[in-house]
Design a protein around this motif. Structure first.
Motif, PDB file in Angstrom:
ATOM      1  N   HIS A   1       0.835  -1.187   0.000  1.00 33.37           N
ATOM      2  CA  HIS A   1       0.000   0.000   0.000  1.00 33.37           C
ATOM      3  C   HIS A   1       0.878   1.248   0.000  1.00 33.37           C
ATOM      4  O   HIS A   1       1.824   1.334   0.765  1.00 33.37           O
ATOM      5  CB  HIS A   1      -0.895  -0.017   1.241  1.00 33.37           C
ATOM      6  N   VAL A   2       0.556   2.184  -0.883  1.00 32.22           N
ATOM      7  CA  VAL A   2       1.281   3.461  -0.916  1.00 32.22           C
ATOM      8  C   VAL A   2       0.268   4.591  -0.752  1.00 32.22           C
ATOM      9  O   VAL A   2      -0.733   4.625  -1.478  1.00 32.22           O
ATOM     10  CB  VAL A   2       2.023   3.637  -2.267  1.00 32.22           C
ATOM     11  N   HIS A   3       0.490   5.503   0.197  1.00 32.09           N
ATOM     12  CA  HIS A   3      -0.382   6.673   0.345  1.00 32.09           C
ATOM     13  C   HIS A   3       0.136   7.733  -0.612  1.00 32.09           C
ATOM     14  O   HIS A   3       1.182   8.335  -0.373  1.00 32.09           O
ATOM     15  CB  HIS A   3      -0.336   7.197   1.785  1.00 32.09           C
TER      16      HIS A   3
ATOM     17  N   CYS B   1      -4.838   6.467  -2.651  1.00 27.55           N
ATOM     18  CA  CYS B   1      -4.009   5.316  -2.289  1.00 27.55           C
ATOM     19  C   CYS B   1      -3.715   4.498  -3.541  1.00 27.55           C
ATOM     20  O   CYS B   1      -4.548   4.418  -4.443  1.00 27.55           O
ATOM     21  CB  CYS B   1      -4.758   4.401  -1.328  1.00 27.55           C
TER      22      CYS B   1
HETATM   23 NI    NI Z   1      -3.408   5.063   1.653  1.00 30.44          NI
END
Ligand code: NI
Length: 135
Positions: free
Chosen positions: A90-92, A98
């Protein structure tokens, strides 16, 4: 490393000209490299199409985590398909967006069903399945 087998390929001049242009566009250093890649692509496509055996790939998903309970929905979908989910990253991207990469491994039809469910989830802006081969 296994011994490499050389093979000859006969092509008409027009096809060879187009192939050399393709090699240039895709920055291959030689024809063998390009042919190897095309063969691997064809075999991977075949593996996915056969519907048997184990395939690997990734599903890349982009969504706004505030929209439509999308996080809950995606979590439920991944639990429902846990046999096909290898791992998730997961990458913000920013305050809202996201990016998630779901590494998938399993029977083609299960993986495709998972990808379809992810794509159809309300709130998902974009989802793309990359089909590859594990060997
Ligand atoms: Ni995120």
């Amino acid at each position: 490393m296994e011994k490499v087998t050389r093979m000859g390929v006969s092509l008409d001049p027009e096809l060879l000209k187009e192939f050399d242009a393709y090699i240039g566009t895709h920055r291959y250093t030689n024809r063998s490299e390009a042919i190897r890649d095309l063969i691997r692509d064809a075999l991977a496509t075949e593996e996915w199409a056969k519907g048997t055996g184990t395939v690997v790939g990734t599903i890349t998903v982009v969504y706004d985590h505030d929209a439509h309970q999308v996080v809950d929905k995606l979590t439920k979908i991944q639990h429902r398909h846990h046999h096909s989910v290898h791992s998730t990253t997961h990458v913000h991207l920013d305050e809202h967006m996201c990016l998630e990469v779901i590494v998938v491994q399993g029977r083609p039809k299960d993986v495709l069903a998972l990808a379809d469910s992810v794509k159809a989830t309300k709130g998902v802006k974009h989802a793309q399945l990359a089909r590859t081969a594990g060997k």
